[in-house]
Design an enzyme around this catalytic site. Structure first.
Site, mmCIF file in Angstrom:
data_model
loop_
_atom_site.group_PDB
_atom_site.id
_atom_site.type_symbol
_atom_site.label_atom_id
_atom_site.label_comp_id
_atom_site.label_asym_id
_atom_site.label_seq_id
_atom_site.Cartn_x
_atom_site.Cartn_y
_atom_site.Cartn_z
ATOM 1 N N ASP A 264 0.845 -1.107 0.001
ATOM 2 C CA ASP A 264 0.085 0.193 0.097
ATOM 3 C C ASP A 264 0.953 1.387 0.041
ATOM 4 O O ASP A 264 1.954 0.998 0.482
ATOM 5 C CB ASP A 264 -0.853 -0.116 1.176
ATOM 6 C CG ASP A 264 -1.794 -0.959 1.168
ATOM 7 O OD1 ASP A 264 -2.363 -1.495 -0.024
ATOM 8 O OD2 ASP A 264 -2.629 -1.262 2.232
ATOM 9 N N LYS A 286 -3.906 2.246 -2.119
ATOM 10 C CA LYS A 286 -5.204 2.553 -1.680
ATOM 11 C C LYS A 286 -5.179 3.558 -0.435
ATOM 12 O O LYS A 286 -4.728 3.278 0.572
ATOM 13 C CB LYS A 286 -5.864 1.413 -1.127
ATOM 14 C CG LYS A 286 -6.196 0.266 -2.135
ATOM 15 C CD LYS A 286 -6.896 -0.881 -1.655
ATOM 16 C CE LYS A 286 -8.183 -0.748 -1.235
ATOM 17 N NZ LYS A 286 -9.235 -0.402 -2.445
ATOM 18 N N MET A 401 -9.108 6.524 9.856
ATOM 19 C CA MET A 401 -9.512 7.371 9.080
ATOM 20 C C MET A 401 -10.528 8.297 8.894
ATOM 21 O O MET A 401 -11.544 8.491 8.078
ATOM 22 C CB MET A 401 -9.934 6.119 7.711
ATOM 23 C CG MET A 401 -9.024 5.374 7.605
ATOM 24 S SD MET A 401 -9.562 3.874 6.665
ATOM 25 C CE MET A 401 -10.158 2.797 7.901
#
Length: 489
Positions: A264, A286, A401
């Site tokens: 990632d 991502k 997030m």
């Protein structure tokens, strides 16, 4: 609704090998002649070392030390030792494979080095690097496994300290395993095809070498690989929050055994540096609100590579089983009939707690800790997320997030009865050199994130456990507070 461009997996070249101060070379001296000029204790150690490597060592010393006399009387572990009570001369170097001198003066050192160069042989003058064509390093002896550590002569004590630390990681039985490997090598070559089958045997062999004493045979391993199945496997590996020092040993082993690494965007270069140098690296980035690879493309690539016989590592930040979509990938790999395993990693919440030196479940404050995602597939706070069940009395809530939805998280929490002065923390780029921390009342949390921006990975947490959180606290990953930026409201 947030729209993103679509990326495709892209191969990334491995980091170029950094400049080497010296080239580590292992010299075969069995049956070859070595010359040592000088009879000091230091010269005796070099004589013993060369003889242990199988050399026939000729020592020229008019006044040998007690150490040298005792060494010659005791004899060598291999090779041979002979003491000549006469000064060295250039003719003594003819036909030698290596030459060592413990010179009393720079003049003698220069003369010996010149004679060795004229004879075309490597030379070392003890403690006089200017006259050397090679240096000795610190040695870890698990022969036939031999590890050398060099500091290019700049810091021998540091080299010795490094040697001691490596020695603690290498069990003494490793020598027996290495000898066993030499004995079965030809059988392995005959029994297993090149590529994955052969590597699978040696990987299983190496794993046992670090866990147990060497057996008489490894017939069980030789029999276990008789299948013609050449399919590879997939390992989901947690890269941790960023600092390579927080990787587990199993994660490092998986990276070292990989053929291909699908990683990632947020995986640090330091983590990738621990991978097998020959492994192909493919970025399948991502990240929220940015161009990302489609999950179905990543999964298809992972399965295709494993079916072709590759050992595939799917490298994910933090722990792959926490908001890492690991479940989807595991199901797909299993459905394809391939082997899959998981190596856990340190998740962001744990790294955050260490950075603030705060227990997420301090018994005086919280009996429940919850990890929640800060956004849904549409990039907004999930409508059904029960904020009151995550934060409040006796609870610690950690939001992954959540940078772009911090306003909504805090507004929904306060609307549900949370005191606006409840302690909260924010951390960006946890465990990395650019890490930033903030601690203060939850009502002020959105403004802090707005001021920082959302380019860096950000996590936030709410709960009375953070009442005494210090933004300048040391982290377990990096005890250098000067490298951290901190703000306290």
């Amino acid at each position: 609704m947030i729209t993103t461009n679509v990326r495709t997996p892209s191969e990334v070249a491995p980091t170029r090998l950094s400049a080497l101060a010296t080239l580590p070379v292992f010299m075969i001296l069995t049956g070859k002649r070595a010359v040592i000029a000088g009879g000091t204790a230091a010269a005796a150690w070099k004589a013993e070392l060369l003889a242990a490597a199988g050399a026939d060592v000729a020592i020229h010393a008019t006044d040998p030390s007690e150490d040298m006399v005792l060494l010659v009387a005791r004899g060598a572990a291999a090779g041979s030792l002979s003491l000549h009570a006469a000064p060295w001369c250039a003719a003594d170097l003819d036909g030698a494979a290596i030459a060592i001198c413990d010179a009393e003066s720079d003049e003698e050192a220069a003369a010996f080095a010149a004679a060795a160069r004229a004879a075309g042989i490597p030379v070392n003058v003890i403690d006089k690097p200017a006259f050397c064509t090679f240096q000795f390093g610190s040695i870890i002896n698990r022969s036939p496994v031999v590890v050398g550590v060099s500091t290019d002569g700049a810091a021998p004590i540091l080299g010795q300290a490094i040697r001691r630390r490596i020695e603690t990681l290498l069990p003494a039985a490793l020598a027996d395993w290495a000898r066993l490997a030499a004995g079965v090598r030809s059988r392995v070559m005959d029994r297993f095809a090149p590529g994955r089958p052969r590597r699978a045997f040696w990987e299983a062999f190496a794993e046992r070498a670090f866990r147990e004493a060497a057996p008489e045979t490894v017939d069980d391993l030789l029999g276990a690989g008789a299948s013609d199945d050449t399919r590879g496997k997939v390992t989901l590996v947690g890269a941790g929050p960023g600092d390579s020092g927080l990787l587990t040993l199993n994660a490092v082993r998986a990276l070292q055994a990989s053929d291909v690494i699908l990683f990632d965007d947020l995986v640090s270069d330091d983590v990738l540096e621990l991978a097998r140098r020959e492994a192909k690296r493919i970025c399948v980035g991502k990240r929220g609100a940015r161009a990302s690879c489609k999950q179905e493309d990543i999964t298809a690539l992972m399965i295709s590579l494993a079916r072709s016989g590759r050992n595939v590592v799917r490298l994910k930040c933090g722990d792959p089983m926490v908001f890492g979509r690991a479940g989807e990938e595991i199901d797909a790999v299993r459905a394809a009939g391939l082997e899959v395993s998981v190596v856990p990693g340190i998740t962001t919440a744990s790294a955050m707690a260490s950075a603030f030196q705060t227990s997420l479940t301090h018994r005086d404050h919280a009996q429940v800790v919850s990890f929640a995602t800060g956004h849904s597939r549409d990039g907004v706070l999930p409508p059904g997320l029960d904020i009151q069940a995550i934060v409040g009395e006796g609870r610690t809530g950690v939001f992954y997030m959540g940078a772009r939805t911090a306003d909504a998280i805090v507004a929904r929490a306060i609307a549900g009865g949370l005191d606006p002065t409840t302690p909260a923390v924010v951390i960006a780029s946890v465990s990395r050199p650019e890490e930033r921390r903030w601690a203060g009342p939850v009502a002020a949390l959105p403004a802090t994130i707005a001021a920082w921006g959302t380019d860096a990975p950000i996590a936030l947490a709410i709960g009375t456990v953070f009442a005494n959180a210090e933004t300048g606290a040391l982290t377990l990953a990096d005890p250098a507070p000067a490298r951290r930026a901190a703000v306290r409201a």
